[in-house]
Design a protein around this motif. Structure first.
Motif, mmCIF file in Angstrom:
data_model
loop_
_atom_site.group_PDB
_atom_site.id
_atom_site.type_symbol
_atom_site.label_atom_id
_atom_site.label_comp_id
_atom_site.label_asym_id
_atom_site.label_seq_id
_atom_site.Cartn_x
_atom_site.Cartn_y
_atom_site.Cartn_z
ATOM 1 N N LYS A 1 -4.916 11.044 6.460
ATOM 2 C CA LYS A 1 -6.123 11.184 5.638
ATOM 3 C C LYS A 1 -7.340 10.571 6.311
ATOM 4 O O LYS A 1 -8.415 11.158 6.331
ATOM 5 N N ALA A 2 -7.165 9.401 6.889
ATOM 6 C CA ALA A 2 -8.286 8.686 7.498
ATOM 7 C C ALA A 2 -8.831 9.408 8.730
ATOM 8 O O ALA A 2 -10.031 9.417 8.962
ATOM 9 N N HIS A 3 -7.948 10.007 9.513
ATOM 10 C CA HIS A 3 -8.379 10.612 10.768
ATOM 11 C C HIS A 3 -8.739 12.091 10.657
ATOM 12 O O HIS A 3 -9.543 12.590 11.425
ATOM 13 N N ASP B 1 -6.795 15.880 2.065
ATOM 14 C CA ASP B 1 -6.340 15.241 0.825
ATOM 15 C C ASP B 1 -4.822 15.271 0.684
ATOM 16 O O ASP B 1 -4.107 15.918 1.462
ATOM 17 N N ASP B 2 -4.332 14.573 -0.341
ATOM 18 C CA ASP B 2 -2.894 14.470 -0.583
ATOM 19 C C ASP B 2 -2.253 15.829 -0.847
ATOM 20 O O ASP B 2 -1.107 16.065 -0.456
ATOM 21 N N ASN C 1 -9.447 13.621 7.509
ATOM 22 C CA ASN C 1 -10.254 13.858 6.306
ATOM 23 C C ASN C 1 -9.668 14.986 5.447
ATOM 24 O O ASN C 1 -10.366 15.933 5.087
ATOM 25 N N GLU D 1 -1.716 7.734 4.988
ATOM 26 C CA GLU D 1 -3.003 7.034 5.065
ATOM 27 C C GLU D 1 -3.686 7.300 6.403
ATOM 28 O O GLU D 1 -4.902 7.442 6.475
ATOM 29 N N LEU D 2 -2.898 7.352 7.479
ATOM 30 C CA LEU D 2 -3.462 7.636 8.805
ATOM 31 C C LEU D 2 -3.959 9.075 8.902
ATOM 32 O O LEU D 2 -5.031 9.340 9.437
#
Length: 75
Positions: free
Chosen positions: A54-56, A60-61, A58, A51-52
């Motif tokens: 992805k958030a920082h 994808d999984d 940008n 989650e971190l």
């Protein structure tokens, strides 16, 4: 890592395993050596909560799934 400080002041803190940290203070005219170990960015990102990442960053999984939790040795 070697640093030459030509002006001003600096404080550098290096964080290591097991909660260890060292802080170095420098001023103009100082030459400082900061010891460090190489790290694998790939491994670091793989071990960071997705989650971190992805958030920082940008991303994808699918890309996160390609990161390896084991450090690759370069010979």
């Amino acid at each position: 890592m070697l640093h030459k400080y030509s002006s001003g002041q600096a404080r550098v803190t290096i964080f290591a395993a097991d909660g260890n940290a060292r802080t170095f203070d420098y001023q103009a005219g100082d030459v400082g050596y900061v010891p460090f170990q190489d790290i694998s960015l790939n491994q670091w990102l793989a071990l960071t909560p997705p989650e971190l990442v992805k958030a920082h960053l940008n991303i994808d999984d699918a890309l996160i799934d390609t990161f390896s939790k084991k450090k690759q040795t370069v010979v």
